[in-house]
Structure formats: C-alpha cells, structure tokens
Write an enzyme that holds these catalytic residues in place. Structure first.
Site, PDB file in Angstrom:
ATOM      1  N   GLY A 148       0.838  -1.180   0.000  1.00 50.88           N
ATOM      2  CA  GLY A 148       0.000   0.000   0.000  1.00 50.88           C
ATOM      3  C   GLY A 148       0.878   1.236   0.000  1.00 50.88           C
ATOM      4  N   CYS A 149       0.420   2.312  -0.629  1.00 52.34           N
ATOM      5  CA  CYS A 149       1.251   3.518  -0.710  1.00 52.34           C
ATOM      6  C   CYS A 149       1.458   4.151   0.667  1.00 52.34           C
ATOM      7  CB  CYS A 149       0.656   4.525  -1.694  1.00 52.34           C
ATOM      8  SG  CYS A 149      -1.087   4.907  -1.431  1.00 52.34           S
TER       9      CYS A 149
END
Length: 342
Positions: A148-149
């Site tokens: 996930g960013c």
C-alpha cells in the site's frame, strides 16, 4: 531485446502511470493493455496525455494472448485480482498492485477487507513487494504483492528504527496526508471538486484503515513481538503525494543516524541532513522517497517526515522496480527520472 509486458487495468491511475514510466524504459515493451468498460478504446482516448505513444488498443483480459508475455502488471481492484491472477498461466511472472496478496495470513485479509481470501495457495506464494527490504525474494518470485502507498511511506520512516531497537515500540504515531489519486479513478461523491477542494479531512480514523494490516504484519515481524502503531490518514486536495509525520520516543540524532546509515546506498531513498524536512513537491512524479528528521522540544522525542509520490514510489514505480529485479534488469532502469517542479 526488450521484455514484453502486459498491464491489466490500464484505464486506472496506476495503469496510466505504468504506461508513462515504461514509455522511456529501454528494457520493457508494452505488448498488451486491458480495461473492462473501456475495452476497444485507444489509450489516447482514455488518457490524452499519452497520445504521443503508439500503444496496443485496450481489450478484455480474456482476449489477451499471454504466450509471448514475460511479465504481467495487475492494476486491478482488490478481490477482483484474486480471480484474475488465479486464471493466468502459472508460468507467468506477475506484479500485483492491488491489496490482494499483501497480507500473509488469510485471517488477517478477511479481517481488514471484510471477505475471505479465495486464492490462499497464491497468497502463500506471494512475496511482499517493499523492494529495499525483500530484494532477494523478489528477484526469485513469480508473484510479487505491491505494498500500500501509505504503508510504504510509514515503513520507510520506521523499519530501520524498529530493527535497531532505538525507539519505544509502544509509542509510535503516524499522521499521514495523501493526495486524492490514492483513492482511485472511480466516481465517488466525496471526491468531487466541490466536495474536496478547499478543505481537508481525516478518514478511517481510530485504527480502521486497511494499511494497518501491513504495519502490524511487517513491524511485528521485524521486532519479533506485536507492534501496533497509531495511524490516522488525511485526504488533501492535491493530485499526488504522501507526507507522513511520524512521532517516536528516541534520541533524534540516533534516529537520524540510523536512517541515514540504513539508506546510504539506496538509489531512491534520500535522508536529508538533520533538521531539514522534505515536501511532497520535492518528489512529484518520481520514484524517490525523501526522509527528514528533527528533534522535538520535549527531550527524547523525534519527528520523522517521509514523502513520496503515491502513484510512483508508492505504486507503479515500485512495481517497475520489482519487475526489473524479477527480469534480471538493472533495478533503477526506467526510474531515474527527476521529479516534476514546480
């Protein structure tokens, strides 16, 4: 000879970012692009900023011939990806940008995503795609699960500190601001210009954000015991970028030295001089992550600020970095472009 790649979900933001980056990548050639509702269209119709490129027409996934494809990027929604990847040839190397294979424990996936995992055999095979910490495994992997960013940003700020034991593991707070492209390209009322512009708001507060599953998994693995951080994300009316402000108990100079030493040879991770703090404008459109450290007025506390572009280092750039390793190409190939400024 360039390696042939396919991009599934090319009509989304991360799909378009993959195309933008691969366009100047000498080692990769886009051989197939897929979209669902936009199948049959040219990429120039979907994304006019790509009209200078000669690209395959968008098509349905089941229309793609994967026999000549060396690697496939899956930029599809979570849950959808499990079904798609399960149906792809087992010899095909895959970099998945969705959340479907990030969590190793199926029970944790069900907890954070509200439904059972339908491809547990593949989940066991997947390698977590935080490149700088899983290089050897990624290079050998068939399936890599992109992070996930938000999870990537927080981990770059904290992993070396947890590993070295130089901060209090029971007092970690991550306050994160993210650009709107991180929410995807689907039409959502709260992302309309009139609803978003001119203000900011928190979301998934109180330990509800799904990326907490990644923090729990990775930080606990490093520490050898449960580590649970406080994490609150905020949505800012900007297109790109993440800025994470991380508050920890520890000697600020030791915190800075630990991060600087850990990332000294990393091509994309830049630790600033002590006291200098980064901005999202410093990394826009690039695969770089900048990290700054300063002390607090309260002795024994440090503040870490990490910034990266959610579409590049937080997603599509990371995916290409991993693909380079998987295909035996130089890790930095196609990714050393300078940030966009102003």
């Amino acid at each position: 000879m360039a390696r042939k790649v396919a991009i599934l979900g090319a009509s989304g933001y991360t799909g378009a970012e993959l195309v933008r980056l691969i366009a100047t990548h000498e080692g990769l050639e886009i051989a197939a692009l897929s979209a669902d509702r936009k199948a049959g269209m040219e990429m120039a119709e979907v994304f006019p900023f790509l009209r200078h490129l000669t690209l395959p027409r968008l098509q349905k996934i089941d229309e793609i011939d994967f026999s000549g494809i060396d690697l496939c990027f899956c930029a599809l929604p979570h849950a959808t990806t499990q079904q798609v990847v399960s149906a792809l040839p087992r010899t095909l190397r895959i970099v998945d940008l969705s959340a479907d294979f990030r969590l190793r424990d199926p029970a944790e996936y069900a907890k954070w995503y509200g439904q059972p995992h339908t491809a547990v055999d593949l989940q066991k095979e997947a390698v977590y795609g935080l490149t700088e910490f899983y290089r050897a495994d990624i290079a050998k992997a068939r399936l890599v699960a992109g992070t996930g960013c938000n999870a990537a940003t927080g981990q770059y700020a904290l992993r070396p500190l947890i590993s070295k034991g130089c901060i209090d593991l029971d007092d970690i707070l991550i306050d994160l601001k993210a650009g709107v492209s991180g929410a995807g390209r689907s039409l959502k009322e709260n992302l309309l210009h009139a609803e978003l512009s001119g203000g900011t708001h928190s979301y998934s507060a109180g330990g509800k954000h799904r990326h907490l599953g990644e923090f729990d998994q990775e930080f606990s693995k490093i520490a050898g015991r449960p580590v649970h951080v406080q994490f609150t994300p905020h949505l800012l009316p900007m297109n790109r970028g993440i800025l994470a402000t991380v508050y920890v108990k520890g000697d600020p100079k030791v915190v800075h030295e630990t991060l600087a030493t850990a990332y000294e040879t990393e091509p994309f991770l830049k630790v600033l001089p002590f006291g200098a703090l980064p901005s999202t404008r410093d990394i826009a459109g690039s695969n770089f992550c900048h990290i700054g450290v300063t002390g607090d007025r309260i002795p024994g506390r440090a503040i870490i600020i990490a910034v990266l572009d959610n579409l590049t280092k937080g997603s599509s750039g990371q995916a290409i970095q991993n693909a380079n390793l998987m295909l035996g190409l130089p890790e930095t190939q196609g990714l050393m472009l300078a940030p966009v400024f102003p």
